[in-house]
Motif scaffolding. Structure first.
Motif, short mmCIF file in Angstrom:
data_model
loop_
_atom_site.label_atom_id
_atom_site.label_comp_id
_atom_site.label_asym_id
_atom_site.label_seq_id
_atom_site.Cartn_x
_atom_site.Cartn_y
_atom_site.Cartn_z
N ARG A 172 -13.87 -24.46 21.08
CA ARG A 172 -12.44 -24.55 20.76
C ARG A 172 -11.89 -23.14 20.59
O ARG A 172 -12.55 -22.28 19.99
CB ARG A 172 -12.23 -25.36 19.48
CG ARG A 172 -10.79 -25.26 18.96
CD ARG A 172 -10.41 -26.26 17.89
NE ARG A 172 -10.17 -27.61 18.38
CZ ARG A 172 -9.11 -27.97 19.13
NH1 ARG A 172 -8.22 -27.07 19.51
NH2 ARG A 172 -8.98 -29.23 19.50
N PHE A 173 -10.71 -22.92 21.16
CA PHE A 173 -10.02 -21.65 20.92
C PHE A 173 -9.26 -21.77 19.61
O PHE A 173 -8.20 -22.37 19.56
CB PHE A 173 -9.10 -21.32 22.11
CG PHE A 173 -9.89 -20.90 23.32
CD1 PHE A 173 -10.20 -19.57 23.54
CD2 PHE A 173 -10.38 -21.85 24.21
CE1 PHE A 173 -10.98 -19.19 24.64
CE2 PHE A 173 -11.14 -21.48 25.31
CZ PHE A 173 -11.44 -20.15 25.52
N THR A 174 -9.85 -21.28 18.54
CA THR A 174 -9.22 -21.39 17.21
C THR A 174 -8.19 -20.28 17.05
O THR A 174 -8.11 -19.36 17.87
CB THR A 174 -10.28 -21.25 16.08
OG1 THR A 174 -10.66 -19.87 16.00
CG2 THR A 174 -11.51 -22.10 16.35
N GLU A 175 -7.45 -20.34 15.96
CA GLU A 175 -6.43 -19.29 15.73
C GLU A 175 -7.06 -17.90 15.58
O GLU A 175 -6.38 -16.90 15.77
CB GLU A 175 -5.60 -19.64 14.49
CG GLU A 175 -6.46 -19.68 13.23
CD GLU A 175 -5.72 -20.26 12.03
OE1 GLU A 175 -6.00 -21.42 11.67
OE2 GLU A 175 -4.88 -19.55 11.46
N HIS A 176 -8.35 -17.84 15.25
CA HIS A 176 -9.00 -16.54 15.06
C HIS A 176 -9.80 -16.09 16.28
O HIS A 176 -10.19 -14.94 16.37
CB HIS A 176 -9.95 -16.59 13.85
CG HIS A 176 -9.27 -17.05 12.62
ND1 HIS A 176 -8.30 -16.30 11.99
CD2 HIS A 176 -9.39 -18.20 11.90
CE1 HIS A 176 -7.84 -16.96 10.93
NE2 HIS A 176 -8.49 -18.12 10.87
N GLY A 177 -10.07 -17.02 17.20
CA GLY A 177 -10.86 -16.67 18.37
C GLY A 177 -11.72 -17.85 18.78
O GLY A 177 -11.81 -18.84 18.05
N PRO A 178 -12.36 -17.78 19.96
CA PRO A 178 -13.14 -18.91 20.44
C PRO A 178 -14.37 -19.21 19.59
O PRO A 178 -15.11 -18.29 19.22
CB PRO A 178 -13.54 -18.49 21.87
CG PRO A 178 -13.33 -17.02 21.92
CD PRO A 178 -12.30 -16.66 20.91
N SER A 207 -16.09 -15.75 17.97
CA SER A 207 -15.53 -14.41 18.14
C SER A 207 -14.26 -14.30 17.30
O SER A 207 -13.42 -15.19 17.34
CB SER A 207 -15.18 -14.15 19.61
OG SER A 207 -16.31 -14.41 20.40
N GLN A 208 -14.16 -13.21 16.56
CA GLN A 208 -13.06 -13.05 15.60
C GLN A 208 -12.70 -11.58 15.44
O GLN A 208 -13.51 -10.73 15.72
CB GLN A 208 -13.50 -13.43 14.20
CG GLN A 208 -14.58 -14.35 14.07
CD GLN A 208 -14.15 -15.46 13.14
OE1 GLN A 208 -13.11 -15.37 12.52
NE2 GLN A 208 -14.93 -16.47 13.08
N PRO A 209 -11.52 -11.32 14.85
CA PRO A 209 -11.21 -9.94 14.48
C PRO A 209 -12.35 -9.39 13.62
O PRO A 209 -12.88 -10.11 12.76
CB PRO A 209 -9.92 -10.07 13.68
CG PRO A 209 -9.30 -11.36 14.15
CD PRO A 209 -10.44 -12.25 14.51
N ALA A 210 -12.70 -8.11 13.85
CA ALA A 210 -13.91 -7.55 13.24
C ALA A 210 -13.95 -7.69 11.72
O ALA A 210 -14.98 -8.07 11.15
CB ALA A 210 -14.04 -6.08 13.64
N ARG A 219 -12.42 -9.86 9.71
CA ARG A 219 -12.59 -11.26 9.29
C ARG A 219 -14.03 -11.73 9.56
O ARG A 219 -14.63 -12.44 8.75
CB ARG A 219 -11.60 -12.15 10.06
CG ARG A 219 -11.43 -13.50 9.43
CD ARG A 219 -10.56 -14.42 10.25
NE ARG A 219 -11.26 -15.65 10.54
CZ ARG A 219 -11.33 -16.69 9.73
NH1 ARG A 219 -10.70 -16.68 8.59
NH2 ARG A 219 -12.03 -17.76 10.07
N ALA A 220 -14.58 -11.29 10.69
CA ALA A 220 -15.96 -11.68 11.01
C ALA A 220 -16.91 -11.17 9.93
O ALA A 220 -17.84 -11.89 9.51
CB ALA A 220 -16.35 -11.14 12.38
N GLY A 221 -16.66 -9.95 9.45
CA GLY A 221 -17.49 -9.38 8.39
C GLY A 221 -17.40 -10.21 7.12
O GLY A 221 -18.40 -10.48 6.45
#
Ligand SMILES: Cc1cc2nc3c(=O)[nH]c(=O)nc-3n(C[C@H](O)[C@H](O)[C@H](O)COP(=O)(O)OP(=O)(O)OC[C@H]3O[C@@H](n4cnc5c(N)ncnc54)[C@H](O)[C@@H]3O)c2cc1C
Length: 401
Positions: free
Chosen positions: A205-211, A227-230, A232-234
């Motif tokens: 799913r392509f979520t609001e933060h990334g796939p 996959s997310q903005p760096a 947020r991923a942290g």
């Protein structure tokens, strides 16, 4: 100082380089494979290596021809028969059987693939492995290449294959220009257990933060790639287990039901790279040394394996003379194929990052349309599976399946 002669030197024994070495040896070439590290895989009974990849049916045939696939433990492979992709409120599902296939692909551990290929290379008298070893100097002549190793050995050959990964030192040495896009995104990866066992679904799913992808593991769990903005991923990586489970369940609505528990999480930085040339005299790039792509379509290694098969194919009739014509063909073929796939993936990633979720709605409409159009779905499956007319002969041939 010993000088050893080969037909081809391959630097980099990752999956792409090791497959290439095996295919070239299969065509009767004497091959030297050089790597800074020796492939080693100690399968853990408790868990799978977090570095798993989706292998297409075309790539499976390449791995089989290279002697690697047969050496894998089938108990550590998970086939997927169904693939579902969603964006906003629309989605599309692909079923293997509808496309005349037994499966759309397999999820496999990268170190297992690499180690299986190295076993095949060790059993092949035409291949000599130099690992672990560092190279100090590369002389890229018009007629011959020389690679000086740090133990004093000099390797000499008519062709040098750079399969030394995304940060290829040989690509730099050859002065090949590289285009780079830093996405400021990281992929969060790790295993999750869902309410229902995953028995062969690749879901995204392509979520609001990334796939966010859930890919099957052989024990019924799924491996996630989110996959997310760096930054947020942290934060997600350091969240406690129950907060992370709640967060992932806010974004996933797969038929597998709720995520119940999550294993160790890892982060990988995402960068798109593209070498402007794949050939310089007798040096040729393949795999991540040639390009690296966003993981949202699971195509990076598949492209590298297609490179390996394509190079073996164009060199089939090479008779120690100047391989320039064959290499020109390879470059044209793999640059245009890579540009199409990596450009398409990049465009989707940019689209879904458009403000206010607009891009995700547009992508969803595209999925909705594809759902109605069989020819579009069939063309997509053929390409994603490495079976279309632009794929190397080896990937398209059913004999190794
Ligand atoms: C999160 C994520 C998910 C992914 N999912 C998928 C997927 O589902 N499907 C897919 O197809 N791809 C996927 N990929 C991409 C895939 O992992 C890579 O494309 C692939 O592993 C690259 O293989 P390679 O053999 O080209 O390079 P590498 O695996 O990087 O191998 C390079 C080799 O060269 C050696 N080396 C490096 N420098 C030197 C040197 N100076 N001298 C000697 N040896 C050297 C290294 O030791 C190594 O063995 C994903 C990537 C990421 C980040």
């Amino acid at each position: 100082m010993a000088t050893l002669d080969f037909d081809v030197i391959v630097v980099g024994g990752g999956v792409a380089g090791a497959a290439c070495a095996a295919l070239l040896a299969g065509h009767g070439r004497q091959v030297a494979l050089v790597d800074a590290r020796r492939a080693h895989f100690e399968p853990s009974a408790q868990d799978f290596d977090p570095r798993v990849v989706a292998i297409s049916p075309g790539s499976q045939r390449v791995l089989a021809a290279a002697g690697g696939w047969q050496r894998l433990d089938p108990g550590r492979l998970a086939a997927y028969h169904r693939m579902a992709v969603h964006s906003a409120s629309l989605g599309v599902t692909f079923e293997a059987g509808e496309h005349g296939l037994d499966q759309l692909g397999w999820i496999a551990e990268i170190p297992a693939l690499q180690s299986a290929l190295w076993q095949a290379l060790e059993d092949d008298a035409r291949v000599q492995l130099f690992a672990p070893v560092a190279w100090e100097r590369a002389d890229l002549g018009h007629e011959v290449v020389r690679l000086s190793l740090d133990d004093g050995t000099v390797l000499r050959a008519g062709l040098l294959v750079a399969a030394d990964g995304a940060r290829s030192r040989l690509r730099q040495r050859a002065g090949i220009t590289l285009d780079e896009w830093h996405y400021n995104q990281k992929a969060l990866i790790g295993p999750v257990r869902t309410a229902e066992d995953n028995s062969g679904l690749a879901w995204q799913r392509f979520t609001e933060h990334g796939p966010l992808a859930l890919l099957p593991l052989p024990d019924g769990r799924s491996s996630i790639v989110w996959s997310q903005p760096a930054d947020r991923a942290g934060q997600l990586r350091s969240m406690n287990q129950s907060d992370f489970v709640a967060e992932i369940n806010r974004h996933q609505d797969s038929p597998l039901g709720e995520v119940l528990e999550v294993g160790e999480r890892h982060l990988l930085t995402l960068v798109r790279r593209r070498a402007r040339q794949l050939v310089r005299d007798r040096l040729v790039l393949l795999g991540d040394a040639a390009r690296s792509v966003h993981p949202l379509a699971g195509q990076g290694l598949n492209l590298g394996l297609m490179d390996a098969a394509a190079l073996a194919e164009v060199l089939e009739n090479w008779n120690d003379g100047d391989p320039a014509t064959a290499l020109k063909h390879y470059q044209r073929w793999r640059l245009s194929n890579g540009a199409l796939i990596s450009g398409g993936i990049h465009a989707i990633n940019e689209l879904v990052r458009a403000p206010a979720g607009l891009g995700r709605h547009v992508l969803g409409l595209g999925f909705g349309l594809a759902r109605q159009l069989w020819p579009a779905r069939e063309a997509f499956v053929q390409r994603a599976c490495g079976l279309d007319s632009d794929s190397p002969r080896l990937a398209r041939s059913r004999s190794t399946a």
